[in-house]
Design a protein around this motif. Sequence first.
Motif, PDB file in Angstrom:
ATOM      1  N   MET A 165      27.449  39.517  32.520  1.00 19.72           N
ATOM      2  CA  MET A 165      27.871  40.599  31.625  1.00 19.72           C
ATOM      3  C   MET A 165      29.384  40.686  31.447  1.00 19.72           C
ATOM      4  N   TRP A 166      30.137  39.983  32.250  1.00 19.47           N
ATOM      5  CA  TRP A 166      31.591  40.188  32.218  1.00 19.47           C
ATOM      6  C   TRP A 166      32.237  39.661  30.947  1.00 19.47           C
ATOM      7  N   VAL A 167      31.864  38.462  30.502  1.00 16.85           N
ATOM      8  CA  VAL A 167      32.485  37.913  29.292  1.00 16.85           C
ATOM      9  C   VAL A 167      32.183  38.785  28.071  1.00 16.85           C
ATOM     10  N   PRO A 168      30.927  39.194  27.838  1.00 14.69           N
ATOM     11  CA  PRO A 168      30.680  40.080  26.685  1.00 14.69           C
ATOM     12  C   PRO A 168      31.468  41.384  26.746  1.00 14.69           C
ATOM     13  N   LEU A 169      31.600  41.955  27.935  1.00 17.23           N
ATOM     14  CA  LEU A 169      32.383  43.188  28.067  1.00 17.23           C
ATOM     15  C   LEU A 169      33.830  42.961  27.656  1.00 17.23           C
ATOM     16  N   ILE A 170      34.404  41.857  28.116  1.00 20.07           N
ATOM     17  CA  ILE A 170      35.809  41.581  27.824  1.00 20.07           C
ATOM     18  C   ILE A 170      36.008  41.264  26.348  1.00 20.07           C
ATOM     19  N   GLU A 171      35.148  40.433  25.784  1.00 19.60           N
ATOM     20  CA  GLU A 171      35.347  40.013  24.398  1.00 19.60           C
ATOM     21  C   GLU A 171      35.085  41.151  23.413  1.00 19.60           C
ATOM     22  N   ASN A 227      36.185  44.130  24.206  1.00 19.10           N
ATOM     23  CA  ASN A 227      37.241  45.048  24.618  1.00 19.10           C
ATOM     24  C   ASN A 227      36.682  46.294  25.305  1.00 19.10           C
ATOM     25  N   GLU A 228      35.567  46.120  26.015  1.00 20.20           N
ATOM     26  CA  GLU A 228      34.965  47.218  26.765  1.00 20.20           C
ATOM     27  C   GLU A 228      35.359  47.183  28.241  1.00 20.20           C
ATOM     28  N   HIS A 229      36.093  46.169  28.639  1.00 17.96           N
ATOM     29  CA  HIS A 229      36.404  46.007  30.061  1.00 17.96           C
ATOM     30  C   HIS A 229      37.332  47.085  30.599  1.00 17.96           C
ATOM     31  N   ALA A 288      32.302  49.657  32.037  1.00 22.97           N
ATOM     32  CA  ALA A 288      32.410  48.340  32.666  1.00 22.97           C
ATOM     33  C   ALA A 288      32.341  48.431  34.185  1.00 22.97           C
ATOM     34  N   ASP A 289      32.659  49.583  34.743  1.00 24.52           N
ATOM     35  CA  ASP A 289      32.715  49.722  36.201  1.00 24.52           C
ATOM     36  C   ASP A 289      31.386  49.384  36.857  1.00 24.52           C
ATOM     37  N   TYR A 290      30.296  49.775  36.221  1.00 22.65           N
ATOM     38  CA  TYR A 290      28.975  49.510  36.796  1.00 22.65           C
ATOM     39  C   TYR A 290      28.773  48.023  37.039  1.00 22.65           C
ATOM     40  N   PHE A 291      29.093  47.201  36.028  1.00 23.37           N
ATOM     41  CA  PHE A 291      28.856  45.765  36.148  1.00 23.37           C
ATOM     42  C   PHE A 291      29.892  45.083  37.029  1.00 23.37           C
ATOM     43  N   VAL A 292      31.111  45.605  37.058  1.00 24.58           N
ATOM     44  CA  VAL A 292      32.112  45.052  37.971  1.00 24.58           C
ATOM     45  C   VAL A 292      31.665  45.256  39.410  1.00 24.58           C
ATOM     46  N   LYS A 293      31.294  46.470  39.736  1.00 23.50           N
ATOM     47  CA  LYS A 293      30.844  46.785  41.095  1.00 23.50           C
ATOM     48  C   LYS A 293      29.554  46.042  41.447  1.00 23.50           C
ATOM     49  N   LYS A 294      28.649  45.940  40.487  1.00 27.12           N
ATOM     50  CA  LYS A 294      27.359  45.298  40.732  1.00 27.12           C
ATOM     51  C   LYS A 294      27.536  43.863  41.220  1.00 27.12           C
ATOM     52  N   TYR A 295      28.344  43.083  40.531  1.00 32.53           N
ATOM     53  CA  TYR A 295      28.481  41.671  40.890  1.00 32.53           C
ATOM     54  C   TYR A 295      29.347  41.480  42.131  1.00 32.53           C
ATOM     55  N   PRO A 353      42.263  44.688  37.544  1.00 30.73           N
ATOM     56  CA  PRO A 353      42.514  46.089  37.914  1.00 30.73           C
ATOM     57  C   PRO A 353      41.249  46.830  38.356  1.00 30.73           C
ATOM     58  N   LYS A 354      40.140  46.601  37.652  1.00 31.17           N
ATOM     59  CA  LYS A 354      38.893  47.255  38.049  1.00 31.17           C
ATOM     60  C   LYS A 354      38.324  46.644  39.321  1.00 31.17           C
ATOM     61  N   MET A 355      38.431  45.338  39.464  1.00 31.91           N
ATOM     62  CA  MET A 355      37.888  44.688  40.653  1.00 31.91           C
ATOM     63  C   MET A 355      38.537  45.235  41.924  1.00 31.91           C
ATOM     64  N   LYS A 356      39.823  45.480  41.859  1.00 30.01           N
ATOM     65  CA  LYS A 356      40.536  45.958  43.043  1.00 30.01           C
ATOM     66  C   LYS A 356      40.010  47.312  43.525  1.00 30.01           C
ATOM     67  N   ASN A 357      39.408  48.066  42.621  1.00 34.31           N
ATOM     68  CA  ASN A 357      38.859  49.368  43.005  1.00 34.31           C
ATOM     69  C   ASN A 357      37.620  49.244  43.881  1.00 34.31           C
ATOM     70  N   TYR A 358      36.968  48.081  43.850  1.00 34.68           N
ATOM     71  CA  TYR A 358      35.691  47.917  44.558  1.00 34.68           C
ATOM     72  C   TYR A 358      35.749  46.846  45.638  1.00 34.68           C
ATOM     73  N   LEU A 359      36.937  46.367  45.934  1.00 38.95           N
ATOM     74  CA  LEU A 359      37.091  45.338  46.966  1.00 38.95           C
ATOM     75  C   LEU A 359      37.679  45.941  48.236  1.00 38.95           C
ATOM     76  N   PRO A 360      37.163  45.538  49.403  1.00 44.43           N
ATOM     77  CA  PRO A 360      37.785  45.958  50.659  1.00 44.43           C
ATOM     78  C   PRO A 360      39.189  45.372  50.776  1.00 44.43           C
ATOM     79  N   GLU A 361      40.021  46.020  51.568  1.00 42.51           N
ATOM     80  CA  GLU A 361      41.354  45.480  51.818  1.00 42.51           C
ATOM     81  C   GLU A 361      41.251  44.116  52.483  1.00 42.51           C
TER      82      GLU A 361
END
Length: 278
Positions: A153-159, A161-163, A168-175, A201-209
Motif C-alpha cells: 500500500m505504500w507506493v499508491p499512498l505516496i503517488e 500524495n496521501e502519505h 497513511a498512519d494505519y498502513f505505515v504502522k501495520k507493515y 517522518p511517519k515511520m519514525k513515529n512507530y519505530l523503537p529507539e
Amino acid sequence: MINKKSIGVFDSGYGGLTVFESIAKQLPDYNYIYFGDNARAPYGDHSFETIYEYTLDCVEWLFAQGCPLVILACNTASAKALRTIQQKVLPVKYPGYRVLGVIRPTAEVIGSYTDTGTIGVMGTRGTVNSESYPIEIHHQYPQLNVIQQSCPMWVPLIENNEHVNEGADYFVKKYIDKLLAQSADIDAILLACTHYPLLVPKMKNYLPEGISLVAQGDIVADSLVSYLNRHPEIENQLTKNGEMSFYTSGDHVVFDHNASIFFSKKVVSTQVHLNCNP
C-alpha cells in the motif's frame, strides 16, 4: 535523437527521482535524462516476464537518446530485469553500453549499518518475492540475518500524495509491526523502494529507539562516483553541460505535478509513446 551523451536514469514512476536527486547533487556537471514509465506503473505486482519486457523497452529508449550508461533507479526493475539485461542483452546487442541497478551498491555497504547483525528490508511485493536483497546481501555479508516485509500500500499512498495525511498512519504502522514481529534484533531497516524515503517522518513515529532507516539515494550516488572513476571508457563519453531532461510514458502534466513530491527542482517533462504502451 539527442546528440549528447547523457546518464540515463530510469524508474517505473516517480520514486527514482529521489535517487536521481542524490546523484545530481554529487555529480552536478553531467547531462541526465530521466524516464518514468508512468503509463505502466506500478511495476511491483507484475510478473517477472512483464517487468523484464517493460524495463528493457525503457532502457533501449534511453540508449536511443544517447545514454551509454543507464541507472535503474527502481528496486523492482533491478531485482527482476537487471541481471538478464546485463548478461544476455548487452553483450549481444549493446556491447558498448552499461546498465547499473540499486541493489548491489546497497548490499555492499548495508553491513556497516547494523550492530546486531539483523537487517530489515521493506519493499514492494516484486522486490521482496524476488529474494534479490537476501541473496545479494549474503554474498557480501554471509553472517547477516535479513528479514523482509512487503508493503503493497505504500507506493499508491505516496503517488496519490496521501502519505502526509493521517490515513497513511494505519498502513505505515501495520507493515512496521509485521516486520518487527519477525525479530526483536532488527536494528536497521533498508528502504528497498525509492518511494519510501518520503514516509520516513511517519515511520519514525512507530519505530523503537535504536533502529536506523537506510535510504538508497546517497548510497547509489556514492557508488556511481566510484564506478565512473573506475571506468574512464564510459566516463569519457559523457557530456558535461549540467543539463537535465525529463520524460514520461504517462501524462506529462500529471508527471510534472507529482514530481514535485519527490524532486526539489521544478520538473518539465515530455511525453513519450513507447511501442507497447497500453
